[in-house]
Motif scaffolding. Structure first.
Motif, short mmCIF file in Angstrom:
data_model
loop_
_atom_site.label_atom_id
_atom_site.label_comp_id
_atom_site.label_asym_id
_atom_site.label_seq_id
_atom_site.Cartn_x
_atom_site.Cartn_y
_atom_site.Cartn_z
N CYS A 36 -0.89 -7.33 -6.49
CA CYS A 36 -1.35 -6.73 -6.76
C CYS A 36 -0.19 -5.47 -6.18
O CYS A 36 0.41 -4.51 -7.11
CB CYS A 36 -2.03 -6.37 -4.95
N LEU A 37 0.73 -5.71 -5.03
CA LEU A 37 2.00 -4.70 -5.45
C LEU A 37 3.25 -4.76 -6.24
O LEU A 37 3.53 -3.70 -7.15
CB LEU A 37 3.10 -5.41 -3.80
N ALA A 38 2.97 -6.52 -7.37
CA ALA A 38 3.97 -5.97 -8.43
C ALA A 38 3.18 -5.62 -9.74
O ALA A 38 3.79 -4.75 -10.78
CB ALA A 38 3.85 -7.97 -9.03
N LEU A 39 1.79 -5.14 -9.27
CA LEU A 39 1.07 -3.89 -10.17
C LEU A 39 1.29 -2.90 -9.93
O LEU A 39 0.24 -2.37 -10.48
CB LEU A 39 -0.11 -4.62 -10.52
N GLY A 40 1.95 -2.58 -9.11
CA GLY A 40 1.92 -0.80 -8.92
C GLY A 40 1.19 -0.60 -7.34
O GLY A 40 1.13 0.63 -7.50
N ASN A 41 0.74 -1.06 -6.69
CA ASN A 41 0.37 -1.21 -5.46
C ASN A 41 0.30 0.03 -4.11
O ASN A 41 0.16 0.64 -3.35
CB ASN A 41 -1.12 -2.18 -5.50
N ASP A 42 1.48 0.01 -4.47
CA ASP A 42 2.24 0.53 -3.53
C ASP A 42 2.47 2.56 -4.04
O ASP A 42 3.04 2.73 -3.21
CB ASP A 42 4.25 -0.17 -3.47
N ARG A 43 2.69 2.66 -5.22
CA ARG A 43 2.31 3.69 -5.18
C ARG A 43 0.27 4.33 -5.37
O ARG A 43 0.46 4.92 -4.89
CB ARG A 43 2.59 4.00 -7.19
N VAL A 44 -0.16 3.39 -5.62
CA VAL A 44 -1.90 3.32 -4.93
C VAL A 44 -1.90 3.53 -3.50
O VAL A 44 -2.24 4.96 -3.35
CB VAL A 44 -2.26 2.59 -4.93
N ILE A 45 -0.93 3.17 -2.79
CA ILE A 45 -0.72 3.64 -0.91
C ILE A 45 -0.24 4.33 -1.05
O ILE A 45 -0.70 5.62 -0.34
CB ILE A 45 0.00 2.79 -0.57
N SER A 46 0.84 4.92 -1.74
CA SER A 46 1.00 6.87 -0.92
C SER A 46 0.52 7.64 -1.28
O SER A 46 0.58 8.81 -1.19
CB SER A 46 2.70 6.80 -1.69
#
Lengths: 553, 194, 150
Positions: A36-46
């Motif tokens: 999920c992080l590789a799919l950009g979940n860090d942006r979802v978290i922010s």
């Protein structure tokens, strides 16, 4: 953080944590697993953090970046508690709507929930999604319920109660006996009974003994240990400390991958927090038991996961296996008794102590107890981390959980155990997941990588893939392995390129007999297993390639 | 010192605790072929040519004689159809790299190994590690070591150390079962210290 | 990389020989490659023979004895990516940047590596550039991805 000095203080602390929690308070659990992080979940978290701030909901809504939920195929995944609403393939743009409509308005957003591609049925809750509902998630299920960086969240779920029970209500012998009765078998590959291994290390002469978590996971297509260890590091650590108590060890090692920064970080945080609470270090929980843990990083070439090679690496030497005529549980790191178990094995320990061996042995088959984590990958609709009880048939895993084969293709084979495993054909798909059943068929479970292959796959090519992998990932010390793999790869490559000759198959069998019998370590002894299993079930493909001089590469 | 009684090829053999099968066999004058073994060096267990069959507590196993410790009542067989097959294959695999090595040719005759079984890939080195280990363990100079892994593994001199230490030593040259080590060293010298 | 920095790393590990791999890892991660002088310094300070250090430095894929490019491309060639077309993807990358796995381009722009399943099997085939995942990527789209990295 206050230091906890007794079992009572631990329970008081737990009560304190629980009393501060409102079970009805909404919590957004966002998967921050590797996929999920590789799919950009860090942006979802922010995006969630910003939105919650914008609507000044900080006091009313919790945001939790969690470990892997398992459903990698549909990532980025989020779950909204307390209703357990699952949203899949979430983007930062969806975030304001999710906060307003679902978190506050308690309404389900239709487009973000799972739709079964076969039936068209929609499923809003985790418990309704076929991928999850057909599993038994005793180990991995807590991933979405805790922030791996917060020991308090682990404590809130009953964490470290098994350690406290072991230290204060059980003798080391009783702990050992419980693990033996549970018939916990090693999840790293061999399926060796953990209790017997512990007993050997316990009875081995010498004061100094070591316990080790093998978190190497160098097998391609295996990612379940990383998911569990990153998402719930304390469950592994608690198991390790209990094991150390049973064995009589005061020094542990965690051996893991350098190239998973999140995993490294979560382990480091877990160790610090456990130490601060007095769950690790001197006089644990005031029991008088001392235990320390050191982290050893490695970078994953496949052979470094072999137990004697791994121990050499901890000594700072080249990770080459040494002949194990004396078991590592008697003579391992610096020739001291060293008990090595993999991540998943250790994580099973707390629940066995808490719920008892009788409960544990009620799950699974006659000789394979409990649940097993599986990394489902290859030509499969739902790639992800799966946990099922032993005894589940491969068909159930592939179709009910995995959603079948993509693009309307037929299944050809299922491969277990990576480069040291084997493939079995579709006709054997009703085989139950079981250490011994699968080993008999030539496809031992290994660490739990389950690799699904569709009808377009050429099995000679699959074999070539694994042999090629091993030429790079073996140490090269002993002749049967190094030279055997080299020649087997050459022959298999020739066959797959249409340059095979009569007699090649027999020569392959001859080499694999020698590599299997005479190699120094398990890697060499099993390097030809993928080859032997494909010769057993798909021999016609080799013969056709040789006869028709066909290039299938 | 405790005496251990074991049986090798039907003969009663006496050994001391801590000895390997190979040492016990040698002390009784029973021959087991070796390529990577040297009495002055720590047992290595890499060439596997010394593979023998052991039977202990009712279980049969194939093990490397140079590292397997003796046990009371152990039954060892140094030759059998399977052992010979293993040795033949090991020799054939090695002959692809060093077809002219005398040590291999002698054994090849004994076991019927065909030096042309596999396509030649003459690296001349069979990775026995005798030079590497002798330099480290006996001479304590560490002028030569292994590099890389898997099928790419090879020996390599460290030029700075080799140019200081090797000219007056060269004790590893006669240990090399392929007689190719000298060439490797000379080549290294030529490349790095002209 | 100067000796002071290397010494600092070694001191952090109390100069113990058993920390060799950890020390090399830290030098690699700070410096992106292991210069000969650095290995010599480690050998001297930890009292570990250079032969053993060189064996370890060539044994692990993470270590590099040559300078790495500004951008590190990793093509996953794990089993799952393999059946999903990683070979064609790798061929395309090699053609575009003109180097093979383990090599660095002469302008030091790219280094290319393969192997090591990254555990993102749901996203395969994929390439990872400087840690950023480009998942389910078709060979035709590689050029587009790489042009953003100077």
């Amino acid at each position: 953080m206050p230091r906890i000095n007794s079992a009572t203080e631990l329970e008081e602390l737990r009560k304190g944590i629980l009393s501060k929690r409102d079970p009805n308070k909404p919590c957004i659990a966002i998967c921050a697993g590797t996929g999920c992080l590789a799919l950009g979940n860090d942006r979802v978290i922010s995006a969630f953090e910003e939105e919650v701030k914008k609507q000044t909901l900080e006091a009313k809504v919790d945001i939790r970046a969690t470990g892997c939920h398992g459903f990698c195929e549909k990532g980025p995944n989020i779950i909204i508690y307390p209703e357990e609403i699952c949203y899949i393939e979430v983007t930062p743009e969806d975030v304001p709507e999710i906060v307003s409509q679902t978190v506050l308005g308690k309404e389900v957003i239709d487009r973000l929930i799972y739709t079964d591609p076969n039936t068209g049925e929609k499923a809003a809750h985790q418990s309704e999604i076929p991928f999850y509902k057909n599993q038994m998630r005793h180990l991995i299920g807590n991933n979405s319920k805790i922030d791996p960086k917060s020991i308090d969240e682990y404590l809130a779920l009953g964490g470290y109660s098994a350690l406290s029970k072991s230290l204060f209500e059980m003798s080391p012998e009783q702990v050992l006996e419980e693990i033996k009765k549970a018939n916990l078998r090693g999840r790293g590959g061999g399926g060796f009974p953990a209790g017997l291994k512990w007993e050997t290390a316990r009875n081995a002469p010498g004061e100094e003994k070591y316990v080790i978590v093998n978190g190497h996971e160098g097998e391609p297509g295996a990612f379940m240990d990383r998911a569990l260890f990153t998402g719930n590091p304390h469950s592994v650590l608690e198991g390790l400390i209990i094991g150390a108590y049973a064995i009589g060890s005061h020094q542990g090692f965690i051996y893991t991958r350098h190239d998973s920064p999140q995993l490294r970080n979560n382990i480091a945080v877990a160790l610090t927090q456990a130490e601060e609470y007095g769950l690790l270090g001197e006089n644990i929980l005031g029991s008088g038991f001392n235990f320390n843990v050191e982290v050893h990083l490695d970078i994953g070439i496949f052979v470094s996961g072999e137990s004697s090679a791994l121990m050499r690496s901890i000594e700072g030497k080249n990770p080459e296996p040494r002949p194990k005529y004396i078991r590592t549980s008697v003579s391992g790191i610096w020739e001291k008794p060293s008990n090595l178990n993999n991540v998943e094995t250790w994580a099973n320990v707390p629940q066995i102590i808490n719920r008892g061996s009788e409960w544990y042995t009620s799950i699974g088959t006659e000789r394979s107890k409990g649940t097993k984590l599986i990394s489902l990958s290859g030509n499969i609709v739902n790639t992800g981390v799966v946990e099922v009880p032993f005894g589940t048939t491969l068909r159930e895993i592939v179709y009910d959980i995995g959603g079948g084969i993509p693009n309307g293709k037929k299944l050809k084979a299922v491969h277990f155990g990576g480069p040291m495993g084997g493939s079995i054909p579709e006709s054997l798909l009703d085989t139950p997941l079981d250490f011994d059943e699968l080993a008999k068929l030539g496809a031992p479970i290994g660490a739990g990588g389950m690799f699904v292959l569709d009808e377009d796959t050429n099995m000679v090519d699959v074999t070539r893939f694994f042999l090629n992998f091993l030429t790079n990932e073996s140490c090269g010390k002993c002749v049967p392995c190094r030279e055997g793999i080299r020649q087997m790869l050459k022959i298999v490559t020739n066959i797959s390129e249409g340059k095979g000759r009569e007699g090649d198959i027999e020569l392959l069998e001859e080499i694999s007999e020698v590599a299997g019998a005479a190699s120094l370590c398990a890697l060499g002894k099993t390097a030809s297993d993928p080859l032997l299993s494909t010769l057993r079930y798909f021999r016609d493909e080799y013969e056709a390639n040789i006869k028709e001089k066909k290039c299938r590469a | 010192m405790s005496e251990i009684l074991l049986q090798i090829d039907g003969r009663e053999v006496e050994a001391r605790k801590g000895m390997t099968i190979l040492e016990a066999a040698q002390s009784a004058g029973i021959f087991i072929p070796t390529l990577c073994h040297h009495e002055k060096l720590e047992a290595y267990g890499a060439c596997r040519i010394c593979t023998v069959e052991v039977e202990a507590r009712g279980r049969k196993n194939l093990v490397a004689a140079c590292v397997y410790p003796v046990e009371q009542n152990l039954v060892v067989r140094t030759r059998s159809e399977k052992i010979d097959r293993i040795r033949k294959m090991i020799l054939e695999l090695l002959l692809a790299h060093a077809p002219d090595a005398f040590a291999l040719q002698d054994l090849a005759k004994e076991y019927g190994a065909d030096k042309d079984r596999f396509e030649k890939e003459a690296s001349f080195c069979i990775h026995c590690g005798l030079c590497v280990r002798y330099c480290a363990e006996v001479k304590k100079k560490n002028a030569v070591g292994f590099v890389d892994r898997g099928t790419r593994r090879e020996i390599s001199f460290i030029p700075e150390i080799a140019s200081k230490e090797c000219w007056n030593c060269k004790e590893c040259f006669p240990l090399c079962p392929t007689e190719a080590l000298q060439a490797a060293f000379v080549l290294t010298k030529a490349l790095f210290s002209p | 990389m100067d000796n002071a920095r290397i010494d600092r790393i070694i001191d952090k590990h109390q100069g113990e020989a058993s920390s060799l791999i950890q020390v090399l890892l830290e030098i690699q991660s700070e410096n992106h490659w292991l210069p000969k002088e650095a290995l010599e310094r480690v050998s001297e300070k930890l009292q570990v023979p250079l032969t053993r250090i060189r064996h370890i430095a060539t044994f692990y894929k993470t270590f590099s004895l040559i300078p790495k490019g500004r951008h590190e491309i990793h093509v996953c060639t794990g089993s799952s990516c393999h059946v999903r077309g990683a070979t064609r993807l790798l061929d395309t990358v090699q053609d575009l940047i003109g180097i093979r796995p383990g090599e660095t381009s002469s302008d030091l722009r790219f280094s290319l590596e393969t192997g090591n399943c990254l555990g993102c099997c749901a996203l395969g085939p994929e390439i990872v550039v400087d840690g950023k995942h480009h998942s389910k990527i078709a060979p035709d789209n590689v050029e587009d991805v790489l042009k953003d990295y100077d």
